[in-house]
Write an enzyme that holds these catalytic residues in place. Structure first.
Site, PDB file in Angstrom:
ATOM      1  N   ASN A  37       0.587  -1.028   0.221  1.00  0.00           N
ATOM      2  CA  ASN A  37       0.181   0.045   0.008  1.00  0.00           C
ATOM      3  C   ASN A  37       0.727   0.977  -0.058  1.00  0.00           C
ATOM      4  OD1 ASN A  37      -1.626   2.048   0.229  1.00  0.00           O
ATOM      5  ND2 ASN A  37      -2.542   1.555   2.711  1.00  0.00           N
ATOM      6  N   TRP A  38       1.370   1.500  -1.328  1.00  0.00           N
ATOM      7  CA  TRP A  38       2.031   2.544  -1.072  1.00  0.00           C
ATOM      8  C   TRP A  38       1.489   4.080  -0.540  1.00  0.00           C
ATOM      9  CZ3 TRP A  38       4.345   3.605  -7.202  1.00  0.00           C
ATOM     10  CH2 TRP A  38       5.077   1.666  -7.463  1.00  0.00           C
ATOM     11  N   LYS A  39       0.476   3.973  -0.478  1.00  0.00           N
ATOM     12  CA  LYS A  39      -0.408   5.592  -0.038  1.00  0.00           C
ATOM     13  C   LYS A  39       0.137   6.543  -0.701  1.00  0.00           C
ATOM     14  CE  LYS A  39       0.154   3.573   4.951  1.00  0.00           C
ATOM     15  NZ  LYS A  39      -0.181   3.603   5.975  1.00  0.00           N
ATOM     16  N   HIS A 125      -9.289   0.948   5.355  1.00  0.00           N
ATOM     17  CA  HIS A 125      -7.877   1.890   5.988  1.00  0.00           C
ATOM     18  C   HIS A 125      -8.825   2.381   7.113  1.00  0.00           C
ATOM     19  CE1 HIS A 125      -4.337   2.936   6.448  1.00  0.00           C
ATOM     20  NE2 HIS A 125      -3.116   1.716   5.955  1.00  0.00           N
ATOM     21  N   GLU A 127      -7.180   4.810   7.523  1.00  0.00           N
ATOM     22  CA  GLU A 127      -6.630   6.360   7.665  1.00  0.00           C
ATOM     23  C   GLU A 127      -7.895   7.123   6.467  1.00  0.00           C
ATOM     24  OE1 GLU A 127      -3.542   5.586   5.181  1.00  0.00           O
ATOM     25  OE2 GLU A 127      -1.910   5.114   7.228  1.00  0.00           O
ATOM     26  N   GLU A 197      -5.589  -4.045  10.289  1.00  0.00           N
ATOM     27  CA  GLU A 197      -4.743  -3.722  10.668  1.00  0.00           C
ATOM     28  C   GLU A 197      -4.760  -3.025  12.021  1.00  0.00           C
ATOM     29  OE1 GLU A 197      -2.528  -2.358   7.030  1.00  0.00           O
ATOM     30  OE2 GLU A 197      -4.272  -1.369   7.348  1.00  0.00           O
ATOM     31  N   GLY A 203       2.238   2.428  10.520  1.00  0.00           N
ATOM     32  CA  GLY A 203       3.288   4.036  10.767  1.00  0.00           C
ATOM     33  C   GLY A 203       4.597   4.129  11.722  1.00  0.00           C
ATOM     34  N   SER A 243       2.926  -1.703  10.303  1.00  0.00           N
ATOM     35  CA  SER A 243       4.860  -1.723  10.411  1.00  0.00           C
ATOM     36  C   SER A 243       5.189  -3.474  10.116  1.00  0.00           C
ATOM     37  CB  SER A 243       5.279  -0.932  12.455  1.00  0.00           C
ATOM     38  OG  SER A 243       4.209  -0.225  12.462  1.00  0.00           O
ATOM     39  N   GLY A 264       2.719  -1.141   4.337  1.00  0.00           N
ATOM     40  CA  GLY A 264       2.801   0.731   3.780  1.00  0.00           C
ATOM     41  C   GLY A 264       4.201   1.174   3.510  1.00  0.00           C
ATOM     42  N   GLY A 265       4.606   0.967   5.151  1.00  0.00           N
ATOM     43  CA  GLY A 265       5.786   2.235   4.717  1.00  0.00           C
ATOM     44  C   GLY A 265       6.927   1.013   3.823  1.00  0.00           C
TER      45      GLY A 265
HETATM   46  P1  PGA Z   1       2.575   0.445   7.054  1.00  0.00           P
HETATM   47  O1  PGA Z   1       1.206   1.062   6.634  1.00  0.00           O
HETATM   48  O2  PGA Z   1       2.914  -0.701   7.348  1.00  0.00           O
HETATM   49  O3  PGA Z   1       3.652   1.808   7.211  1.00  0.00           O
HETATM   50  O4  PGA Z   1       2.733   0.235   8.775  1.00  0.00           O
HETATM   51  C1  PGA Z   1       0.473  -0.141   6.776  1.00  0.00           C
HETATM   52  C2  PGA Z   1      -1.040  -0.183   6.188  1.00  0.00           C
HETATM   53  O5  PGA Z   1      -1.552   1.028   7.134  1.00  0.00           O
HETATM   54  O6  PGA Z   1      -1.302  -0.461   4.859  1.00  0.00           O
END
Ligand code: PGA
Length: 280
Positions: A37-39, A125, A127, A197, A203, A243, A264-265
């Site tokens: 997930n590149w966001k 998600h 967010e 999640e 993050g 994470s 994500g990251g």
């Molecule tokens: P993260 O994000 O790996 O940066 O914690 C995961 C996600 O939000 O899908």
């Protein structure tokens, strides 16, 4: 030990905190997935480089019953689909609007995603729940809209820290599933991928422990048994996200009910992302 062609990785089995549903769960016949997930990251050129690096490297992987999914920002979906034509990954979107077309300025429909060969779409998600106030009901509409166009929802669920501290995390996740997914007929539900999640892990650099992940994944699978049936539950892919990185992925993925990760990251650098794929 698994020889992936990109190095050898030890998979140490840890004892489970909870018993499995039954012996078949151990077979892990269900599909394993690592999704990036590149966001809201990457310029066009950076996205092109990352896509091609991952595509090239995946040529050396043996992906048995395993799928790699890249979810770039919507602007780059067409490019991702072009690269994916000759590569071993699938393309996912990060969002959609639950209508086929119409006066919804700025939004993107499942019909449009389908026309770009997008096979997956993240919904729910944290967010989007937090910053865009997306409700259970709205996510239900998104799930329906995606499934109408043969796009697999990757449905995110998970509790915030205060809910875990109040020991209500199981109830929170059950409600998220019940209100947005459990209206689906079984044949439609089978197309859904679930991603647990925990919001406190996203993050933050603080991942759920493998035991915490296993416990919630087993709980989610049990909810699916109760709503649908054992076979459906056993075949549902449940990803862990929050994470997850090259260091902790192997231990998280070794848990019986953890079928891969939503990253994500750590999905923004090809080398680290590929190490995570290798950890499956
Ligand atoms: P993260 O994000 O790996 O940066 O914690 C995961 C996600 O939000 O899908």
């Amino acid at each position: 030990m698994t020889d992936t062609g990109r190095g050898t990785f030890m998979k140490e089995k840890k004892p489970d905190l909870k018993p499995n549903l039954n012996i078949k769960t151990n077979l892990k016949m269900r599909k394993k997935i690592v999704a990036g997930n590149w966001k809201m990251n990457m310029t066009f050129d950076e996205a092109e480089t990352l896509l091609t690096e991952i595509a090239d490297a995946l040529d050396d992987f043996t992906l048995d019953n395993t799928e790699v999914i890249l979810c770039p920002p919507a602007l780059y979906l067409e490019m991702a689909s072009d690269v994916a034509e000759e590569a071993s990954f699938s393309v996912g979107a990060q969002n959609c609007y639950p209508a086929d077309n119409g006066a919804f300025t700025g939004e993107i429909s499942p019909v449009m995603l389908r026309s770009l060969q997008v096979d997956y779409c993240i919904i729910g998600h944290s967010e989007r729940r937090k910053y865009f106030n997306e409700s259970h009901e709205f996510l239900m509409q998104k799930a329906d809209a995606l499934l109408r166009h043969d796009i697999h929802p990757i449905f995110c669920c998970g509790e915030v820290l205060s809910e875990r501290e109040a020991n209500s995390h199981f109830d929170v996740v059950r409600k998220q599933l019940e209100e947005s997914l459990f209206h689906l007929p079984v044949e439609e539900f089978k197309k859904v991928v679930i991603a647990y999640e925990p919001v406190w892990a996203i993050g933050t650099g603080v991942n759920a422990t493998p035991g915490q992940a296993q416990e919630m994944h087993a709980y989610i699978r049990q909810q699916i048994v109760e709503k649908y049936d054992y076979e459906t539950a056993n075949n549902t892919t449940i990803l862990y996200g929050g994470s997850c990185n090259a260091k902790n992925a192997a231990e998280l993925f070794s848990q019986n009910d953890v079928d891969g990760g939503l990253i994500g990251g750590a999905s923004l650098k090809s080398e680290e992302f590929l190490q995570i794929v290798s950890a499956l």
